[in-house]
Design an enzyme around this catalytic site. Structure first.
Site, PDB file in Angstrom:
ATOM      1  N   HIS A   1     -12.017  -6.074   8.016  1.00 14.08           N
ATOM      2  CA  HIS A   1     -12.764  -5.107   6.200  1.00 14.08           C
ATOM      3  C   HIS A   1     -13.645  -4.678   6.708  1.00 14.08           C
ATOM      4  O   HIS A   1     -14.399  -3.719   5.533  1.00 14.08           O
ATOM      5  CB  HIS A   1     -13.394  -7.019   5.481  1.00 14.08           C
ATOM      6  CG  HIS A   1     -12.023  -7.604   5.527  1.00 14.08           C
ATOM      7  ND1 HIS A   1     -11.086  -8.400   6.183  1.00 14.08           N
ATOM      8  CD2 HIS A   1     -11.090  -7.833   3.908  1.00 14.08           C
ATOM      9  CE1 HIS A   1     -10.864  -8.681   5.465  1.00 14.08           C
ATOM     10  NE2 HIS A   1      -9.828  -8.070   4.262  1.00 14.08           N
TER      11      HIS A   1
ATOM     12  N   GLU B   1       1.163  -1.359  -0.089  1.00 15.60           N
ATOM     13  CA  GLU B   1       0.079  -0.033   0.189  1.00 15.60           C
ATOM     14  C   GLU B   1       0.732   1.029   0.219  1.00 15.60           C
ATOM     15  O   GLU B   1       0.794   2.454  -0.338  1.00 15.60           O
ATOM     16  CB  GLU B   1      -0.889  -0.123   1.216  1.00 15.60           C
ATOM     17  CG  GLU B   1      -2.401  -1.282   1.490  1.00 15.60           C
ATOM     18  CD  GLU B   1      -1.469  -2.295   1.233  1.00 15.60           C
ATOM     19  OE1 GLU B   1      -0.646  -3.083   1.991  1.00 15.60           O
ATOM     20  OE2 GLU B   1      -2.076  -3.177   1.222  1.00 15.60           O
TER      21      GLU B   1
END
Ligand SMILES: Cc1ncc(C[n+]2csc(CCOP(=O)(O)OP(=O)(O)O)c2C)c(N)n1
Ligand SMILES: Cc1ncc(C[n+]2csc(CCOP(=O)(O)OP(=O)(O)O)c2C)c(N)n1
Ligand SMILES: [Mg+2]
Ligand SMILES: [Mg+2]
Lengths: 336, 357, 336, 357
Positions: free
Chosen positions: C140, C71
């Protein structure tokens, strides 16, 4: 100065805030062999602010570890060390360099007790100097406490005096939950205070009324407590009696002390260096209006850093909250 | 079948000048006398520039300064190989290459004196602002190098700078791996000055070199004597040729030495011995190159004096210009945050403006 | 459905929010060759939520880039691409995985324009699905918008309907400043809406009153707008007329719309999924009490996620704000 | 002087069984017949366990499931080499090694069914909770390995797990470098199943293998055929011996294949071809080991049937126990956040308790 306390001799010494943290660290390392110190330049160099000075000489390189230059590694490895039964005290060299460690902090440190249903609490401390006032290069003046306060599972502590600093670092090390310990570098050496040579803790989660007053409450923490006190003093000459609260712990906040004072004075000004948007001041204002609205005589005012990047040194003085700005905010609450 | 070798790698180190300035003639790069002398000039200019900053700092006329003393060969050897269209993604210790690329000295001084305006480099100088979070700028160089590739560039490359300490950060790894996958037009230029503040290189990693990491990213890597400007010149040329030709990124490690404190806020006597500094003083990149030039009759005391005068005059003029510059208005704090100021910065600006009155 | 608009044929289609973002991306990529899409699994796979579906087929692997799993690299490389003249749209697979990129986001993306005194603005978008409601594994379901809102230099946009989603992603891509674009995954496919096939923008920084009322203001964004509307509907049956505001942009917030409504109704409830401590709700409450205190008939209430880790799926329903909790908070403001 | 080689490295790959189950006899590890059969049993047990989870998921009785099908040899080959005192720092695809270490199947199921209580592993099982942010747990393993060293452990080690995708994250790099510097008692155990969701390994990195990265951290590394349980056994033994002896960390890459979708939320037909799966089906670790055992007369249909029955019964019983477990109280959401609940969680708990009534 030497005094007797609980049968122990207290040779209190005049210490700076940096020295007080150092004494707290040394004492806890002495007391508990599981306490480790780790970070960039914390060992041989004694830390760039000398907060860990002398610890490596005293406790050796297995307990005071100079790590590679990698913040995620410092915090991530400390998790493993904590599971192995140690109590790591990590230093992040400046708050502006904590970002590479945020994954470990947010995804793991804050969650490990919960994820493991209590099996693996993480008794660790992450120390970091924060805030402006020393005219350094970029990224060395950040105040990102709101990020930590917003993250469930962390405690966030910010001392503003040498004696609190020693008591709070001791409490943080003994705490069985992870504590973010932010040190106001602007006042690392700004003044000295008598600090007891004995072991003691200042409880996490308790604010302190550093100056009593009845007309307005000024809530601050870290280096801003001094600014609040300067304002309080100037105001007192105008016969405005301000009560100054030093939060000391940002999360969990001492709601009782905050509400008690707000209810008493009806006027509140919050001061912090961090940007205003979604900063700690917002949380404090939201809580007070929620729980003490009928006592409020004026809107709660926020005196904060600007919603901008902390400027390079030549404009730094314009960025940081000043006595004048605090007084102006107080005036607003009085004029409302 | 059973045990097979799936990968073999060698990492080379290049040296041309020995510490007395004697060259390995077979390896001497094909440079004209003027080009040779120019490498030396650039280094001397860097050193005067750097020394002045340290003086200013002691006098309270400069902010925190990170000296490049000892690393001039790395930066000069690279600088002369750069093309105008190349991009730099500097760390905080690239003053030398920056002033060699056309950024006025006063701008670099301004940055470290605490003035963002220093970062407004002249048009056409392709240089990103100074990046302080170590290793982070390597990703910008990886992305820029990919951008140049996507644009179909045939010559321009991006150079990402970092130190030995930076090689331990996750971003170092992500940048090299990303550039490897996308065959970015990126040179990773590592100045291993053997210290990251107080941490010596051997505690930074258990690996023998940074250069050998290249093999873990499918790119070539090499170490060079970073105190030997001819070796750096030759190595960067080779590396840049590789990248310019579209063969993907390259990792170059310059092994050098940080002669000064980490910055003026540091006290290196706390963690390293005078012996070590003395050892490296004998390997000074400027002395070495001067000895070489003198031995080749390309340099003499007269030229030295003239050069000293020239760069001293430049430095002084730049400092004068620097100090003549009034502070930026306080409203600059909020004025560059967004293209258009949102309402809250409008309000905050009003406060700054009011206080200025 | 086909209509004429500005001489162009508008073949509006019933789209989900996920599809609407996809259409916006495709249209902007068509219009501007500098727009790139990059991230994990965004290419061949079309994104784990299929938001980038079909883009690689259409625009090729040089404009739709499947990146390595990193990321920080995605965001950091995008900075370089932006400097090279591109307009990268990065996807972070889930908000819970943005932490490794926070160093690039906070230390660079948010600061590049300022640091370079305007020379290098970074026109980039960082998209990420956020929030709960789909019963996934840990990490999530995160809602970390407050972190971004607290960081000067970023804009933060959160759509709640398909048509807004298309207009806002278009505006975000065209914006010359970096935009964090958070997509409420719970309603990616929850409903469809007529979405114009033409190019259009929904301005960043403008909230929308999605339901007018006079008794109380409910402020929400993302998936919580639906919860607010459910509450509004139920309340209306009790003759309580709630005004529902969809913020759409978290930073800069549309203070005019917020204050206007608060002044009108005198009662405010803020709803978000993120933890309460130092969340967006605090900022909204702080602003309103500061600027409209005299209009307030009751303290501003916050209905938020708990100050805990987002639970694993089996307890998820207890975590998320519900219609009932919103109604209860409204009742509190009425009973005050 | 001039050009010197400063580093040379070779990376090896070990294979013992070929795909038909024929062994390279010279390399066969010294294992008793029972131990050989046990490796097989472990793998079959894993597969039944995994298949059942997929079935449950299709029936709506399980949450998102990440299958380990195809990776059983990696996990069994490692598991039998572990000592009780060793520590595991698992990623999300380590069910096989976890159930082989004494964690009841129902607990692993519980985790993925969405119940934190699954993480409360039996006392004495040294296993960290499942870590989902890829690569992040490698740092925990590095730290644990250092902790074990500081404690003076002579046998215990920490095993950090990760996939090929994880090898691109910064944390992978920081973990290996940190462990290298501190000589952590850590085995880095990488299952390179060649896919990270939809990204094939060759787009994950330009390097030929993950194992070769070891040389960049000053530690040994090796690749092993991860579908060959005897090779994994031999390689992990070698690696663990190295770490146990106090020689520092080791990087082991098991080259295997993810036979299933990434998770049940994924559709791998979007990005990979049936051909590839067929290719790897022929290299199934279980079939291969069965063929080997049969060829050695260590296995037969009768044993196979008995084993199938045994593990099926276990799986069914575990599922029954799992599903009999009532949900945790909603107050569990706030009850494990801190040792003592702060006032705000006290208030929030009251709301949860009230709603439960
Ligand atoms: C992410 C980050 N962590 C910490 C720092 C503080 N810091 C500044 S320079 C430095 C050492 C850098 O060492 P190296 O990469 O070798 O570069 P050098 O200073 O030797 O040129 C450190 C720790 C920083 N700037 N960024
Ligand atoms: C930091 C982070 N980014 C993204 C994800 C989403 N994600 C989950 S698994 C996965 C792929 C992992 O690939 P690999 O490391 O090869 O492990 P495998 O799934 O193949 O076992 C991704 C991208 C994540 N869990 N963590
Ligand atoms: Mg260095
Ligand atoms: Mg994989």
């Amino acid at each position: 100065m030497a005094a007797q306390r609980d049968g122990r001799t207290d040779k209190s010494e005049k210490l700076t805030l940096a020295q007080a943290v150092n004494h707290g660290l040394a004492q806890e390392m002495e007391r508990d062999p599981n306490v480790l110190v780790m970070g960039e330049d914390v060992g041989v160099d004694g830390g760039v602010f000398r907060v860990t000075e002398g610890l490596m000489e005293k406790f050796g390189p297995d307990r005071v570890m100079d790590t590679p230059l990698a913040e995620s590694a410092i915090v991530g490895a400390a998790i493993g060390l904590a599971v192995a039964g140690f109590r790591p005290v990590c230093e992040i060299q400046f708050t502006g360099f904590v970002y590479p460690a945020l994954n470990q902090l947010f995804a793991h440190v804050a969650r490990y007790r919960n994820r493991s249903r209590g099996r693996y609490p993480l008794p660790m401390v992450i120390r970091m100097p924060y805030g402006g006032g020393i005219h350094p290069p970029e990224h060395h003046s950040e105040s990102y406490e709101a990020l930590f306060a917003h993250t469930p599972g962390l405690k966030v502590v910010i001392p503003s005096t040498p004696s609190d600093a020693k008591g709070l670092i001791t409490a943080a090390i003994r705490d069985d939950d992870p504590v973010i310990f932010m040190e106001p570098k602007r006042i690392y050496r700004a003044f000295r205070e008598d600090v007891s040579s004995l072991e003691y803790t200042v409880p996490i989660g308790e604010a302190k009324i550093v100056s009593e007053g009845k007309d307005v409450t000024i809530i601050a923490y870290g280096a801003m407590v001094r600014v609040a006190l300067e304002a309080q003093e100037a105001l007192s000459r105008q016969n405005v009696l301000a009560e100054v609260i030093d939060l000391r712990t940002i999360n969990p906040m001492d709601i009782k002390t905050v509400l008690g004072s707000a209810e008493k004075t009806g006027r509140v000004v919050v001061v912090h260096e961090a940007p205003r948007n979604a900063g700690l001041g917002a949380e404090i204002a939201a809580l007070i209006q929620e729980r003490a609205m009928l006592s409020l005589l004026a809107p709660i005012q926020r005196v904060c850093g600007f919603d901008s990047v902390f400027p390079f040194p030549r404009l730094e003085e314009h960025y940081l909250p000043t006595k004048e700005r605090v007084m102006e905010a107080v005036q607003k609450t009085l004029d409302f | 079948m059973p045990v097979t070798i799936i990968h073999e790698a060698k990492t080379e180190r290049l040296e041309i000048l020995d510490r007395s300035g004697k060259a390995d003639e077979a390896l001497l790069p094909k440079l004209s006398s003027e080009e040779m002398a120019n490498l030396y000039r650039l280094m001397v200019r860097m050193r005067r520039f750097d020394e002045k900053a340290l003086t200013l700092q002691r006098q309270g006329r400069m902010g925190t300064w990170g000296s490049i003393r000892g690393q001039e060969a790395c930066q000069a050897g690279l600088a002369v190989n750069l093309l105008k269209e190349d991009w730099l993604a500097p760390s905080f210790r690239e003053h030398g290459v920056m002033i060699s690329r056309g950024i006025p000295m006063r701008q670099v001084y301004a940055i470290w004196r605490g003035d963002e305006r220093g970062h407004l480099f002249p048009e056409g100088v392709n240089c990103l602002p100074v990046s302080i979070p170590v290793a982070s700028q390597l990703l910008h160089a990886a992305g820029l190098g990919l951008g140049l590739k996507l644009r179909g560039e045939k010559s321009a490359v991006a150079v990402g700078f970092a130190g030995d300490g930076a090689s331990s950060e996750g971003d170092f790894h992500e940048a090299l791996n990303f550039a490897g996958v996308f065959k970015s037009r990126t040179l990773f230029f590592i100045q291993n000055n053997q210290w990251a503040i107080s941490l010596p290189f051997k505690k930074q990693t258990a690996a023998e070199s940074i250069a050998q990491r290249a093999h873990g990213y499918g790119m070539p890597g090499m170490q060079v004597d970073g105190n030997d400007v001819l070796a750096v010149y030759a190595a960067t040329k080779k590396a840049l040729d590789h990248v310019r030709a579209g063969n993907g990124p390259y990792l170059l490690e310059c092994l050098t030495y940080r002669m000064e404190n980490h910055t003026t806020a540091d006290d290196a006597t706390r963690y390293r011995l005078a012996d070590e500094i003395a050892y490296w003083k004998e390997r000074d990149p400027i002395d070495r190159m001067r000895a070489f030039l003198v031995s080749k009759k390309l340099w003499n005391d007269q030229k030295e004096a003239a050069l000293f005068e020239e760069v001293s005059a430049e430095v002084e003029a730049e400092v004068k210009a620097l100090e003549a510059e009034p502070s930026a208005p306080a409203t600059d704090i909020v004025d560059f945050m967004y293209k258009e100021r949102p309402w809250f910065l409008e309000e905050q600006r009003a406060l700054l403006a009011k206080e200025a009155r």
